[in-house]
Design an enzyme around this catalytic site. Structure first.
Site, PDB file in Angstrom:
ATOM      1  N   GLU A  49       0.830  -1.196  -0.050  1.00 28.09           N
ATOM      2  CA  GLU A  49      -0.097   0.506  -0.081  1.00 28.09           C
ATOM      3  C   GLU A  49       0.828   1.532  -0.266  1.00 28.09           C
ATOM      4  OE1 GLU A  49      -3.734  -2.214   2.228  1.00 28.09           O
ATOM      5  OE2 GLU A  49      -2.993  -0.377   3.440  1.00 28.09           O
ATOM      6  N   ASP A  60      -5.658  10.292   9.526  1.00 31.79           N
ATOM      7  CA  ASP A  60      -4.425   9.511   9.995  1.00 31.79           C
ATOM      8  C   ASP A  60      -3.860  10.325  11.792  1.00 31.79           C
ATOM      9  OD1 ASP A  60      -3.198   7.508   7.973  1.00 31.79           O
ATOM     10  OD2 ASP A  60      -3.665   9.974   6.434  1.00 31.79           O
TER      11      ASP A  60
END
Lengths: 267, 407
Positions: A49, A60
């Site tokens: 990824e 995040d």
């Protein structure tokens, strides 16, 4: 059959689980990324990824926020990340690569242009954190036409009926977010994850990857016992950050973490 | 020009998915989806519930002090020699700005859903203060996220929030302003979704926020429409309001959408000038559609899709996007958007203070400046309603600094 599906099928026939490392492209500098991807594959990664840097990574935690900032300092754009995939593909035609990021860079490039370019460089999948299936009809159509898997997130709060809807829209695998929180935050509860995966599997035959909160060999192994794929990000990105001043060491040092996880998972 | 049918459709927006034409929607991580669906259901039920409405109306009357006056600024109008300027005095609300209309509404939602904690983002600090205020009143824990840069320029409001019992978290990421405060507030919400109600302060964010913030703020336009009819016997010719995210503007505009003869002018922050790139005016600059903070809207982002840093002298307008309904009203040609530079806004701040004895917030000063430009080009029997969205006490520090005065 997509490269992602093929990868999961192969693993299944060997009785192994997928190790899926996440690194932010262009962190701390663009030249580090492709060698790092190869090192991850050598250490036992099955799928990579690759994070697309974004100015406002809302899902995040601080570790990946800072990675985005470092990458953006050197101007790593979506187009550059796609070029990195092309460079990776020059010597690796087997390991699937999934882009993970936020919608706006794709929105600005244009869905059709992105789909064309993604196919041309040999990308396998795309996970857009802030694009739920409800808003993704046109996006899905174009990705499907380019043979790119669209990977969706499932959360602890996702209702069973919605699990079915999301899995029907996606392909390749689904990504179960194991904790309520941002990336790199809390540690996960394996029993709770196992219970949730049982519910998810009643609604889909697709492989299920689990991420958020996997930080060491023990948690990687525990999750590999219940999931089809183990996704690990912040702990790797943290290592990249530590070595930002000594970039030549990054591929080996990060790959040492995934190699150790691989061993723990295969025991 | 939109037809009557277009306007009837516009009035009914958004659709079931929260879309205003191509704008709006719900672009969030799956982690927030359940919470947003729950909020939508709760809101749709309660907004139609007479008991909720009665409580909302009672709070607006006796806690906020509504209706706020519609004041004829006679001296200012006479001096400019054109249209008559009326000020919708949201600055006279409890806590000093329109923001409290919305926080009262959202705090009631929090109360009805039993959440013990609220969180909020803030730019100028007015929404943070309004959130801390309603949290104090309802006994809810309150965390406010504010950019480090805004904490510096809005020190008074920071202290006000602390006095009200709120925790103010300094956001040091990105540009350290409103956009980054909103990122951090969304991260907080993802993490604490079980016990926290996120009070968004502007008519942006994922569905249903743009809709519910607009509905709570529409009291401004409903009152102004009635007050204008009562005082002058007719509807205004022009409505003017400043637009950052655009909650005060949509609150004023929405009840007039079907009054096709009433012009609507949203005023964005021109900063150092649109041509310099140092501004916060996506609609005026013709920014392309983009996705940030859960909705598709006109967004200042670069060729690679990265969100661009903004500049405005007013913290409350310093935002790279805009509420999706404004992007839509511009696209269908119902509302116009223009920009006022820092200098012009500062001039209007001083001028309104000197001519009417009313000190506007720097945000609202942008709307006043546009009215001062427009009024002389209009007839004396024409009417401009300006939304004076907040009072300027919080900005005295900023203005004094420009004057070289240090307290």
């Amino acid at each position: 059959m997509s490269r992602i599906t093929e990868s999961f099928n192969n693993l299944k026939s060997q009785g192994r689980k997928a190790l899926i490392p996440y690194v932010t492209a262009g962190d701390p500098e663009p030249k580090v990324t492709v060698p790092l991807m190869h090192a991850l594959v050598e250490s036992g990664a099955d799928i990579i990824e690759l994070g697309v840097p974004f100015s406002d990574p809302m899902a995040d935690g601080p570790v990946i926020q800072l990675a985005c900032e470092r990458a953006l300092l050197h101007g790593t754009r979506l187009i550059d990340v796609l070029d990195m995939v092309a460079e990776f593909r020059q010597t690796n035609q087997t390991t699937p690569v999934v882009l993970m990021g936020y919608l706006n860079p794709i929105e600005v490039m244009g869905y059709a242009a992105f789909a064309d370019k993604a196919k041309a460089v040999g990308l396998d999948g795309v996970l857009t954190v802030d694009l739920p299936p409800e808003e993704a009809h046109e996006f899905n159509r174009l990705m499907k036409a380019s043979d790119i898997d669209v990977i969706y997130l499932l959360a602890p709060t996702t209702e069973p009926a919605r699990v079915e809807k999301i899995c029907a829209a996606g392909s390749g695998y689904v990504y179960y977010v194991s904790v309520k929180g941002v990336t790199g935050s809390a540690s996960l509860d394996v029993a709770e994850v196992a219970e949730k995966l049982n519910i998810i599997r009643q609604h889909t035959d697709m492989p299920v990857g689990v991420g958020f909160g996997i930080r060491d060999d023990a948690s990687a192994r525990a999750i590999s016992e219940v999931a089809d794929g183990v996704i690990v990000g912040s702990v790797l990105v943290n290592k990249v950050a530590e070595l930002a001043g000594n970039q030549a060491l990054i591929p080996e040092a990060v790959a040492a973490i995934t190699a150790s996880m691989r061993q723990a998972m295969d025991k | 020009m939109p037809t009557k049918e277009d306007l009837a459709i516009a009035k009914q927006m958004p659709d079931a998915g929260g879309h205003f034409g191509q704008f709006g929607g719900r672009y969030v991580s799956e982690t927030l989806m359940a919470a947003l669906q729950q909020l939508e259901q709760t809101y749709e039920k309660l907004w139609r519930d007479p008991q909720f409405q009665a409580e909302f109306d009672r709070d607006l009357a006796h806690y906020v002090g509504r209706p706020s006056p519609l004041y004829h600024a006679e001296r200012l109008s006479r001096e400019l020699g054109g249209a008559q300027i009326y000020l919708k005095r949201e600055d006279l609300n409890h806590t000093g700005a329109h923001k409290v209309n919305n926080t009262i509404g959202q705090a009631l939602l929090a109360k009805f859903t039993g959440k013990p904690r609220v969180s909020a983002e803030t730019g100028a600090g007015q929404h943070g203060v309004a959130s801390a205020t309603v949290a104090a009143r309802l006994g809810l824990e309150c965390t406010v996220y504010m950019g480090e840069e805004d904490i510096r320029r809005q020190a008074l409001n920071v202290y006000r929030m602390k006095l009200l019992g709120a925790e103010v978290v300094s956001v040091k990421s990105g540009t350290r302003t409103l956009k980054d405060a909103m990122n951090e507030a969304m991260r907080d919400w993802v993490t604490n979704v079980d016990n926290t109600f996120y009070i968004i302060g502007t008519a942006a964010g994922p569905h249903p926020y743009p809709k519910l913030v607009r509905d709570f703020q529409s009291i401004i336009g409903r009152e102004a429409r009635q007050q204008c009819l009562t005082q002058t016997g007719k509807l205004p010719d022009v409505l003017i309001a400043c637009v950052g995210g655009g909650s005060n503007a949509i609150g004023l505009f929405h009840p007039f959408i079907e009054d096709a003869d009433v012009r609507m002018v949203g005023v964005e922050a021109g900063g150092y000038g649109i041509e310099t790139g140092q501004h916060a005016a996506p609609l005026s600059a013709g920014s392309r559609p983009g996705v940030l903070h859960g909705n598709r809207t006109s967004l200042m982002s670069d060729e690679g899709g990265q969100v661009i840093g903004t500049h405005s002298v007013s913290a409350g307008l310093d935002y790279p996007g805009v509420g999706p309904e404004h992007a839509y009203l511009k696209e269908i040609g119902r509302a116009e958007y223009t920009a006022i530079n820092d200098d012009e806004a500062l001039h209007a701040f001083r001028h309104l203070t000197l001519t009417e004895g009313i000190m506007p917030a720097l945000e609202s000063s942008h709307a006043v400046a546009e009215a001062m430009k427009m009024a002389p080009t209009m007839d004396k029997d024409q009417i401009i309603v300006v939304n004076l969205s907040g009072r300027g006490d919080k900005d005295i520090h900023t203005v004094a600094e420009i004057d070289g005065i240090n307290f």
